[in-house]
Design an enzyme around this catalytic site. Structure first.
Site, short mmCIF file in Angstrom:
data_model
loop_
_atom_site.label_atom_id
_atom_site.label_comp_id
_atom_site.label_asym_id
_atom_site.label_seq_id
_atom_site.Cartn_x
_atom_site.Cartn_y
_atom_site.Cartn_z
N VAL A 52 -7.12 59.97 90.01
CA VAL A 52 -6.64 61.31 90.36
C VAL A 52 -7.56 62.34 89.73
CG1 VAL A 52 -4.72 62.95 90.18
CG2 VAL A 52 -4.23 60.53 90.54
N ASP A 85 -9.02 54.36 78.02
CA ASP A 85 -7.65 54.79 77.74
C ASP A 85 -6.89 53.52 77.35
OD1 ASP A 85 -5.82 57.34 78.11
OD2 ASP A 85 -4.69 55.69 78.95
N ALA A 104 -8.96 64.53 84.96
CA ALA A 104 -8.86 63.37 85.85
C ALA A 104 -8.21 62.23 85.08
CB ALA A 104 -10.23 62.94 86.36
N LYS A 105 -7.80 61.20 85.76
CA LYS A 105 -7.32 59.98 85.10
C LYS A 105 -7.37 58.85 86.11
CE LYS A 105 -5.72 59.02 80.97
NZ LYS A 105 -6.08 59.72 79.74
N GLY A 106 -7.45 57.62 85.61
CA GLY A 106 -7.45 56.47 86.50
C GLY A 106 -6.61 55.37 85.90
#
Ligand code: NAD
Length: 422
Positions: free
Chosen positions: A65, A151, A110-112
């Site tokens: 995202v 993360d 952002a992040k995944g």
């Protein structure tokens, strides 16, 4: 990150939107910008097959995202967890957007994530899954586009596989700036592994100063003894504060002297937990949160301070090293009780700040000493704290609202200046 286990029914996305709406109202943000910034720009779901060691083929689901690339490329970690969802990844992408803006970094959020249980997978399976996920999202990743990082349950090992895979998609041209948190040999930065704890410590020093409290002898309780929690506990112990309590997923320990994080680490390496550390008393996690202390530092999970325990918190201030440890109801109660909460988007921003330094170094092929990284991190954290503290005083709002106001104002200003492409 190593051993994070958790889950909860409280929606982090609702909480993040609530704090955004509050700041947007106070800033009187115009409706079109409010609509734009409330939602991410891109949400990608990928499914892909992986051959497991047994020969069977399993399908995995992954996400990426991106909030808005208004101030620069988007940036945020990749998390592996059996319960990761698109909604959680979206919430974390939004948090990243505000975190980068508070720190004045030239990034969007952002992040995944990949829904998987890395503890149940072999290293070759993890490598195949990581490379295939990287290939699936490669079209939206790059040093000028979107820059991932580690993360929960991913580390420099996965970052190395990803930089290799995506570089292969670019004619084999090595592009270290497309990901941070890499091994140093591949362009990783000094100080990245302790950056979140170090940044949280710098923010704590500023908080103590503003509250006219002394560092030496200050009592500190840290929930979570992982990457971030163990590092910040060490900085406090070294600075002669008293680390009176520590915990992990199996329970907590308490002492009336300062617990030595190095010795606790050795004990945990041998036994798998901080529990039963020599000379300490055992406590349960709920008790740790309610201890009388100067600083309470949640560094484990989200939704730890809730409407159930917020009235019982006896710390003089809370430093949110974890993402989202305080629910919006608890936040309100703590504010009414006069307990300052230094919010996650400021208190744990040391990690992304040193990631930014890594990206700068990779692009310039000019690598900094550990001391230089530390000095610049202090400068960035202190300035961000000052920006937030000024708004907190001037607007008479709590520190979280102040931090969101600083962040949303900055991103909105850039979006306004760029105008509408229609
Ligand atoms: P980690 O997996 O290394 O450590 C998490 C720790 O929390 C472990 O010690 C685990 O045992 C403990 N824990 C799990 N459940 C617990 C419970 N119920 N009670 C008490 N302790 C419990 O993770 P980390 O990298 O240290 O991240 C911790 C938090 O900090 C997360 O919210 C993460 O999003 C946030 N954070 C980390 C970084 C970073 O660079 N590591 C950066 C920004 C934010």
């Amino acid at each position: 990150m190593s051993e994070m286990i958790r889950r909860s029914e409280i929606s982090m996305l609702d909480t993040a939107r609530h704090f955004f709406d509050q700041a947007a109202n106070l800033l009187k943000l115009e409706e079109p910008l409010r609509e734009l910034l409330r939602y991410p720009k891109r949400k990608l779901i990928v499914t892909f097959p992986i051959r497991m060691d047994s020969g069977q083929v399993r399908h995995f689901e992954g996400y990426r995202v991106q909030h808005h690339p208004v101030l620069g490329p988007t940036k945020g970690g990749i998390r592996y967890h059996p319960e990761v969802t698109l909604e959680e990844v979206e919430a974390l992408a939004v948090l990243m957007a505000w975190k980068c803006a508070v720190l004045n970094l030239p990034f969007g959020g952002a992040k995944g994530g990949v829904k998987c249980d890395p503890k149940e997978m072999s290293i070759p399976e993890l490598e195949r899954m990581t490379r295939r996920y990287a290939a699936e999202i490669a079209f939206m990743i790059g040093p000028d586009v979107d820059i991932p990082a580690p993360d929960v349950y991913t580390s420099e090992r996965e970052m190395a596989w990803i930089v290799d895979t995506i570089s292969m998609h670019h004619h084999g041209q090595f592009m270290p700036g497309l990901i941070t948190g890499k091994p140093k040999i591949l362009g990783g930065s000094e100080g990245r592994d302790t950056a979140t704890g170090r940044g949280g410590f710098f923010v704590s020093l500023q908080t103590l100063k503003q509250l006219k409290m002394k560092l030496e002898g200050a009592t500190v309780a840290v929930q979570g003894f992982g990457n971030a929690g163990a590092a910040i506990a060490q900085y406090f112990h070294d600075a002669k504060a008293r680390v009176i309590a520590l915990s992990d997923s199996r329970g907590g320990i308490l002492s009336n002297k300062s617990l030595d994080p190095k010795a606790v680490k050795r004990h945990k390496a041998k036994t798998g937990s901080v529990v039963k550390f020599k000379g300490s008393d055992s406590i349960i996690n709920e008790e740790l949160l309610e201890l009388r202390c100067d600083l309470l530092i949640p560094s484990a999970l989200e939704n730890q301070l809730t409407k159930k325990n917020a009235k019982k918190i006896r710390a003089k201030a809370v430093i949110e090293v974890a993402n989202g440890p305080t629910t919006k109801e608890a936040d309100q109660i703590l504010h009414e009780r006069g307990i300052p909460v230094v919010p996650d988007i400021l208190a744990n921003a040391g990690g992304v700040t040193v990631s930014y330094f890594e990206w700068v170094q990779d692009r310039a092929f000019d690598f900094w000493s550990a001391d230089h990284v530390d000095d610049r991190l202090k400068e960035f954290m202190d300035q961000a704290f000052q920006r937030v503290w000024e708004v907190h005083k001037k607007e008479r709002v709590d520190l979280r609202t102040a931090a969101y106001m600083v962040a949303v104002r900055r991103v909105a200003e850039a979006a306004r200046a760029r105008g509408l492409y229609a």
